[in-house]
Design a protein around this motif. Structure first.
Motif, PDB file in Angstrom:
ATOM      1  N   ALA A 113       2.231  20.347   2.994  1.00 36.71           N
ATOM      2  CA  ALA A 113       2.349  19.272   1.943  1.00 36.71           C
ATOM      3  C   ALA A 113       3.206  18.078   2.987  1.00 36.71           C
ATOM      4  CB  ALA A 113       2.957  19.742   0.677  1.00 36.71           C
ATOM      5  N   ILE A 114       4.088  18.396   3.719  1.00 39.75           N
ATOM      6  CA  ILE A 114       4.712  17.326   4.112  1.00 39.75           C
ATOM      7  C   ILE A 114       4.143  16.683   5.492  1.00 39.75           C
ATOM      8  CG2 ILE A 114       6.320  18.825   5.723  1.00 39.75           C
ATOM      9  CD1 ILE A 114       8.707  16.677   5.343  1.00 39.75           C
ATOM     10  N   ALA A 115       3.272  17.620   5.986  1.00 38.75           N
ATOM     11  CA  ALA A 115       2.347  17.455   7.259  1.00 38.75           C
ATOM     12  C   ALA A 115       1.483  16.105   6.494  1.00 38.75           C
ATOM     13  CB  ALA A 115       1.753  18.536   7.779  1.00 38.75           C
ATOM     14  N   GLU A 116       1.054  16.313   5.650  1.00 39.95           N
ATOM     15  CA  GLU A 116      -0.216  15.230   4.709  1.00 39.95           C
ATOM     16  C   GLU A 116       0.652  14.054   4.810  1.00 39.95           C
ATOM     17  OE1 GLU A 116      -2.055  14.824   0.817  1.00 39.95           O
ATOM     18  OE2 GLU A 116      -2.731  16.653   1.680  1.00 39.95           O
ATOM     19  N   ALA A 117       1.761  14.206   4.106  1.00 40.48           N
ATOM     20  CA  ALA A 117       2.562  12.893   3.961  1.00 40.48           C
ATOM     21  C   ALA A 117       2.971  12.172   5.141  1.00 40.48           C
ATOM     22  CB  ALA A 117       3.671  13.145   3.097  1.00 40.48           C
ATOM     23  N   ALA A 118       3.112  12.761   6.140  1.00 42.09           N
ATOM     24  CA  ALA A 118       3.578  12.336   7.803  1.00 42.09           C
ATOM     25  C   ALA A 118       2.485  11.764   8.010  1.00 42.09           C
ATOM     26  CB  ALA A 118       4.066  13.422   8.511  1.00 42.09           C
ATOM     27  N   GLY A 119       1.127  12.269   7.871  1.00 35.41           N
ATOM     28  CA  GLY A 119      -0.277  11.609   8.383  1.00 35.41           C
ATOM     29  C   GLY A 119      -0.402  10.420   7.609  1.00 35.41           C
ATOM     30  N   ALA A 120      -0.316  10.473   6.365  1.00 38.11           N
ATOM     31  CA  ALA A 120      -0.239   9.110   5.545  1.00 38.11           C
ATOM     32  C   ALA A 120       0.789   8.138   6.117  1.00 38.11           C
ATOM     33  CB  ALA A 120      -0.337   9.389   4.174  1.00 38.11           C
ATOM     34  N   LEU A 121       1.801   8.348   6.482  1.00 36.75           N
ATOM     35  CA  LEU A 121       2.753   7.530   7.008  1.00 36.75           C
ATOM     36  C   LEU A 121       2.243   6.712   8.293  1.00 36.75           C
ATOM     37  CD1 LEU A 121       5.596   6.061   6.937  1.00 36.75           C
ATOM     38  CD2 LEU A 121       6.261   8.015   7.847  1.00 36.75           C
ATOM     39  N   PRO A 131       0.767  -1.242  -0.117  1.00 40.20           N
ATOM     40  CA  PRO A 131      -0.083  -0.006  -0.028  1.00 40.20           C
ATOM     41  C   PRO A 131       0.972   1.192   0.094  1.00 40.20           C
ATOM     42  CG  PRO A 131      -0.816  -1.530   1.580  1.00 40.20           C
ATOM     43  CD  PRO A 131       0.545  -1.974   0.994  1.00 40.20           C
ATOM     44  N   THR A 132       0.591   2.176  -0.681  1.00 41.96           N
ATOM     45  CA  THR A 132       1.350   3.348  -0.999  1.00 41.96           C
ATOM     46  C   THR A 132       0.646   4.740  -0.960  1.00 41.96           C
ATOM     47  OG1 THR A 132       2.620   2.109  -2.597  1.00 41.96           O
ATOM     48  CG2 THR A 132       2.683   4.469  -3.008  1.00 41.96           C
ATOM     49  N   TYR A 133       1.454   5.795  -0.318  1.00 46.54           N
ATOM     50  CA  TYR A 133       1.204   7.222  -0.531  1.00 46.54           C
ATOM     51  C   TYR A 133       2.103   7.774  -1.410  1.00 46.54           C
ATOM     52  CZ  TYR A 133       0.274  12.069   0.300  1.00 46.54           C
ATOM     53  OH  TYR A 133       0.029  13.458   0.446  1.00 46.54           O
ATOM     54  N   LEU A 134       1.806   8.253  -2.590  1.00 46.80           N
ATOM     55  CA  LEU A 134       2.555   8.746  -3.826  1.00 46.80           C
ATOM     56  C   LEU A 134       2.097  10.118  -3.735  1.00 46.80           C
ATOM     57  CD1 LEU A 134       3.845   7.117  -6.951  1.00 46.80           C
ATOM     58  CD2 LEU A 134       3.348   9.523  -6.810  1.00 46.80           C
ATOM     59  N   VAL A 135       2.881  11.095  -3.532  1.00 39.79           N
ATOM     60  CA  VAL A 135       2.653  12.713  -3.738  1.00 39.79           C
ATOM     61  C   VAL A 135       3.485  13.064  -4.828  1.00 39.79           C
ATOM     62  CG1 VAL A 135       4.228  13.226  -1.984  1.00 39.79           C
ATOM     63  CG2 VAL A 135       2.686  14.738  -2.796  1.00 39.79           C
ATOM     64  N   THR A 136       2.892  13.943  -5.916  1.00 35.82           N
ATOM     65  CA  THR A 136       3.791  14.533  -7.010  1.00 35.82           C
ATOM     66  C   THR A 136       3.618  16.183  -6.671  1.00 35.82           C
ATOM     67  OG1 THR A 136       1.893  14.712  -8.441  1.00 35.82           O
ATOM     68  CG2 THR A 136       3.205  12.883  -8.682  1.00 35.82           C
ATOM     69  N   ALA A 137       4.375  16.778  -7.268  1.00 39.61           N
ATOM     70  CA  ALA A 137       4.215  18.413  -7.374  1.00 39.61           C
ATOM     71  C   ALA A 137       3.872  18.656  -8.823  1.00 39.61           C
ATOM     72  CB  ALA A 137       5.531  18.914  -6.989  1.00 39.61           C
ATOM     73  N   GLY A 138       3.018  19.663  -8.975  1.00 45.63           N
ATOM     74  CA  GLY A 138       2.186  20.068  -9.979  1.00 45.63           C
ATOM     75  C   GLY A 138       3.210  20.618 -11.101  1.00 45.63           C
ATOM     76  N   PHE A 139       4.206  21.607 -10.459  1.00 51.61           N
ATOM     77  CA  PHE A 139       5.245  22.147 -11.331  1.00 51.61           C
ATOM     78  C   PHE A 139       6.345  21.499 -11.058  1.00 51.61           C
ATOM     79  CE2 PHE A 139       1.984  25.453 -10.612  1.00 51.61           C
ATOM     80  CZ  PHE A 139       1.789  26.216 -11.608  1.00 51.61           C
TER      81      PHE A 139
END
Length: 347
Positions: free
Chosen positions: A329-337, A275-283
């Motif tokens: 943005a990193i807070a969201e990723a940490a929450g997903a982790l 299971p994965t959380y994958l985040v990209t940046a628009g620019f």
């Protein structure tokens, strides 16, 4: 400003930088200039402001001598360091023959989940120190121990040396989780950019598969250039020229760039991916290949949460010390982790 900034201690420059970011939004808008729109997206003011200030340095991530690029990245990341309210203890670890650093937040109980993390930098630059702040943030806010891996860099050690080190460090972590104070049944893998590439390869190749994957804007396909490489070729921190420079140093044999260990998107089978959380940046030039990898996982039945931070740029995880959108943005990723490894323990 380049010559001047190199004579000023990083802590001083960083303080000035954070002061600029603390200015009222209308003042920051004047400094940054008119809003930037591209591909139906609007660049965040925080990202635009940082890019405007960075242009004064007249320096790219890649290009020139690798030693110079490494020093520049090391200095740039020192400017962004910010302390966390919770102390983090660190110690050096020999993960087999691979140097690593273990991060343990104060008060974290024994038997916590573990994140094995691979730093970014195009397989050429970056090290344990350049991503120290990222690892501390993820450890504290993800409620995990973090084992950061210092894999060998190109061009001194070309592909697949970094892959070999990544797999060796992972095998060590899986076999010695309890010695690291972690739960052997809740081990995640993660990384940013080139580190996200290595994390994906580990998740595909390791005998003991990770329980969760945290991928920040990963490089997943070295064999082709997608639309985002053209749309955001320059002017948004990571450039197309940087990627060419990184790829040529890491894997100069173009025929090998289609191998799954270099381009995990091209793996024959991804069905066993965690299971994965994958985040990209628009620019971001790497946006489209990261999202193509997420689609490949989803099509194979892998639980994957794809999140495009459409107003941000490549490297935003390292920029969290400036606050604002970067920290959100990193807070969201940490929450997903935190959620991902918690679910792993329930299985």
């Amino acid at each position: 400003m380049s010559a001047l900034s190199e004579r000023v201690p990083p802590a001083v420059v960083g303080g000035v930088l954070r002061g600029v970011f603390a200015l009222p939004e209308p003042v920051k808008r004047v400094i940054a200039g008119a809003p930037v729109h591209r591909d139906g997206q609007r660049l965040a003011l925080d990202a635009q402001l940082l890019l405007s200030l960075s242009r004064l340095e007249q320096r790219n991530l890649g290009g020139g001598r690798p030693a110079d690029a490494r020093r520049a990245m090391e200095r740039s990341n020192k400017l962004l360091v910010r302390s966390l309210p919770r102390p983090v203890k660190t110690r050096d670890v020999a993960a087999g023959d691979v140097p690593a650093r273990l991060y343990t937040p104060a008060g974290l109980a024994e038997g916590s989940p573990l994140l094995v993390f691979y730093h970014g930098g195009g397989w050429v630059i970056g090290d344990l120190d350049t991503h120290d702040s990222v690892c501390r943030y993820l450890a504290v806010n993800g409620e995990v121990r973090v084992l950061s891996v210092g894999y060998r860099l190109a061009p001194e050690h070309r592909y697949p040396a970094a892959v070999d080190d990544a797999l060796e460090a992972w095998a060590y972590a899986a076999a010695h989780a309890r010695e690291l104070g972690a739960d052997p049944d809740a081990i995640a893998v993660g990384g940013d950019s080139a580190g996200g590439n290595l994390a994906a390869v580990v998740a595909l190749r390791a005998e003991r598969r990770p329980d969760f994957a945290l991928l920040f804007y990963p490089a997943t396909d070295m064999s082709v250039r997608r639309r985002s490489r053209e749309l955001f070729a320059e002017g948004f921190f990571l450039t197309d020229a940087d990627m060419v420079w990184f790829s040529d140093h890491y894997c100069p044999e173009e025929a090998r760039r289609a191998e799954p260990d270099a381009s995990p998107l091209l793996a024959a089978d991804v069905a066993g991916f965690p299971p994965t959380y994958l985040v990209t940046a628009g620019f971001d030039p790497l946006r489209d290949e990261g999202e193509a990898f997420a689609k490949r996982l989803a099509d194979a039945g892998v639980p994957v949460a794809l999140r495009r931070q459409e107003d941000l740029i490549h490297g935003f995880a390292n920029m969290w010390g400036l606050g604002g959108r970067f920290r959100e943005a990193i807070a969201e990723a940490a929450g997903a982790l935190r959620t991902g490894v918690a679910r792993a323990r329930l299985r």
